[in-house]
Design a protein around this motif. Structure first.
Motif, short mmCIF file in Angstrom:
data_model
loop_
_atom_site.label_atom_id
_atom_site.label_comp_id
_atom_site.label_asym_id
_atom_site.label_seq_id
_atom_site.Cartn_x
_atom_site.Cartn_y
_atom_site.Cartn_z
N TYR A 128 -8.81 7.26 0.05
CA TYR A 128 -7.78 6.76 -0.82
C TYR A 128 -6.98 7.94 -1.31
O TYR A 128 -7.22 8.68 -1.84
N SER B 269 1.03 6.17 -7.23
CA SER B 269 2.06 5.12 -7.13
C SER B 269 1.80 3.71 -7.33
O SER B 269 2.51 3.04 -8.05
N ARG B 270 0.56 3.34 -6.69
CA ARG B 270 0.05 2.11 -6.87
C ARG B 270 -0.79 1.59 -7.97
O ARG B 270 -0.83 0.58 -8.44
N SER C 179 -1.15 7.94 -3.35
CA SER C 179 -1.29 6.24 -3.40
C SER C 179 -1.89 5.85 -4.60
O SER C 179 -1.18 4.90 -5.44
N SER D 222 -5.04 -1.29 1.50
CA SER D 222 -5.58 -0.93 0.44
C SER D 222 -5.23 -1.48 -0.83
O SER D 222 -6.34 -1.58 -1.75
N VAL E 291 5.41 8.82 -5.92
CA VAL E 291 5.03 9.19 -4.66
C VAL E 291 5.24 10.70 -4.41
O VAL E 291 6.19 11.19 -5.10
N GLY F 292 0.94 -1.29 -0.07
CA GLY F 292 0.07 -0.07 -0.05
C GLY F 292 0.94 1.32 -0.01
O GLY F 292 2.16 1.11 0.09
N GLY F 293 0.15 2.36 0.11
CA GLY F 293 0.91 3.59 -0.08
C GLY F 293 1.78 3.98 1.34
O GLY F 293 2.83 4.45 1.20
N TYR F 294 1.04 3.53 2.35
CA TYR F 294 2.02 3.81 3.76
C TYR F 294 3.36 2.86 3.53
O TYR F 294 4.25 3.38 3.87
N SER G 119 -1.08 15.06 2.81
CA SER G 119 -1.91 14.20 2.01
C SER G 119 -3.06 15.04 1.35
O SER G 119 -3.78 16.12 1.79
N ARG H 116 1.70 11.75 5.98
CA ARG H 116 2.50 10.55 6.22
C ARG H 116 3.64 10.84 7.30
O ARG H 116 4.99 10.93 7.17
N TYR I 140 6.12 4.62 1.19
CA TYR I 140 6.62 5.81 1.76
C TYR I 140 7.60 5.34 2.77
O TYR I 140 8.89 5.90 2.91
#
Length: 356
Positions: free
Chosen positions: A210, A217-218, A214, A192, A310, A49-51, A134, A272, A54
């Protein structure tokens, strides 16, 4: 007279020298602590996921700026929308600077709103800063039939979520309560990545909470191929790339609702955020804050971030603390409405019945 001036000059020089010596000793002490050490970098979510992206990005670069150049080891600690990792960092993690990490800023708000097992005070964390501010939104799958927020005001929309305390669940429920939308939240997905897979399989019709960073990047193909439609921005101001999509704050009916939204959505200024546990020696906290901020301007770090798509818009630890102090001044009556909006009053009643 000359002797007096000379004596004063020598005293000043001596004091300055002592200051330099003390600084050198502090730097040496921090370097000795970190040299040859592994430092755990905790992320409160599953891989993919995004977290996670990062955290691993930071882990690849920040070690170069920490005195002693330790090896940073990213470790996933998912659970309750990152609440598990927050409680761990505050209560269990060593308070010597060998562990730091990131959890959702919204979890910090749970300590104020109540109804969750938040065994911490976010104002006592040693925040390092945030890698970005964010910007989040609700997205509808292109075949769902939803093309604007007005559609969600008229008919039920299924959105996927992880746990009840995550932004993917809490935010659509808040909009239902304050704005009258008709989101139906389906919880239980694994991060996510699990939700986005469910969206693609059309098990659900979209996702809220969302982050734009994210999705870029994803799931960049979602944007490129117009697979999703942004319905509403969960932010204070419109993102420059989406000037025609309204924000939740624009739809707030009064000041109390805007204050409530500041608790639910406003923490995105924290983005983040990374933090050390409370109680870490001050010289190590200072060194880690400097290392974090130096990393944010590192060319290799920025190039790596661009490569994985990101957004890097860093915020200082002082900005994180400032938001928390502002939030804690919110009237109790407003906090209570947020508590109810998130369904925590009902959750508490269910728990009491089970105990009986």
């Amino acid at each position: 007279m000359r002797f007096g001036i000379l004596s004063a000059g020598l005293c000043a020089a001596a004091v300055a020298a002592l200051g330099v010596t003390d600084h050198a000793k502090a730097q040496g002490s921090v370097e000795n602590f970190y040299k040859g050490r592994n430092v755990d970098l905790i992320v409160g979510y599953n891989p993919g996921g995004g977290y996670d992206a990062y955290t691993r990005l930071l882990g690849r670069h920040m070690g170069r700026y920490i005195p002693g150049k330790p090896n940073l080891v990213a470790k996933n600690m998912p659970g309750a929308g990152s609440l598990k990792s927050a409680n761990y960092l505050f209560n269990i993690a060593p308070k010597d600077g060998s562990v730091y990490g990131m959890f959702a800023g919204g979890i910090a708000m749970d300590a104020l709103i109540g109804g969750k097992k938040t065994n911490f005070d976010p104002r006592k964390f040693n925040w390092l800063g945030s890698m970005t501010e964010s910007s989040s939104a609700c997205w509808a799958w292109h075949t769902s039939g939803f093309t604007s927020f007005d559609d969600v005001m008229k008919k039920e929309m299924l959105v996927g979520a992880t746990s009840g305390g995550s932004s993917t669940a809490a935010w659509p429920r808040s909009m239902n309560y304050f704005l009258g939308s008709k989101f139906k939240v389906i919880t239980g997905y694994r991060g996510s990545a699990g939700i986005t897979l469910a969206v693609e399989r059309e098990e659900v019709q979209g996702i809220c909470g969302y982050f734009l960073s994210s999705i870029r990047s994803r799931k960049p193909q979602w944007l490129k191929d117009k697979k999703v439609i942004m319905l509403i921005q969960e932010a204070k101001v419109r993102h420059p790339d989406y000037p025609n999509v309204p924000t939740v704050f624009e739809l707030a009916k009064d000041d109390k609702t805007r204050q409530a939204f500041n608790l639910v959505f406003g923490w995105q200024v924290m983005g983040r955020p990374f933090t050390l546990p409370p109680g870490v020696p001050a010289d190590r906290v200072a060194a880690m804050r400097k290392a974090f901020w130096d990393t944010m301007g590192d060319k290799k770090f920025l190039a790596d971030g661009k490569k994985i798509r990101v957004t890097i818009r860093p915020r200082t630890w002082k900005q994180v603390n400032a938001y928390l102090e502002e939030a804690w001044k919110t009237p109790k009556s407003v906090i209570k409405t947020v508590f109810v909006a998130l369904g925590r009053d009902k959750a508490m009643k269910r728990k009491k019945k089970k105990k009986k």
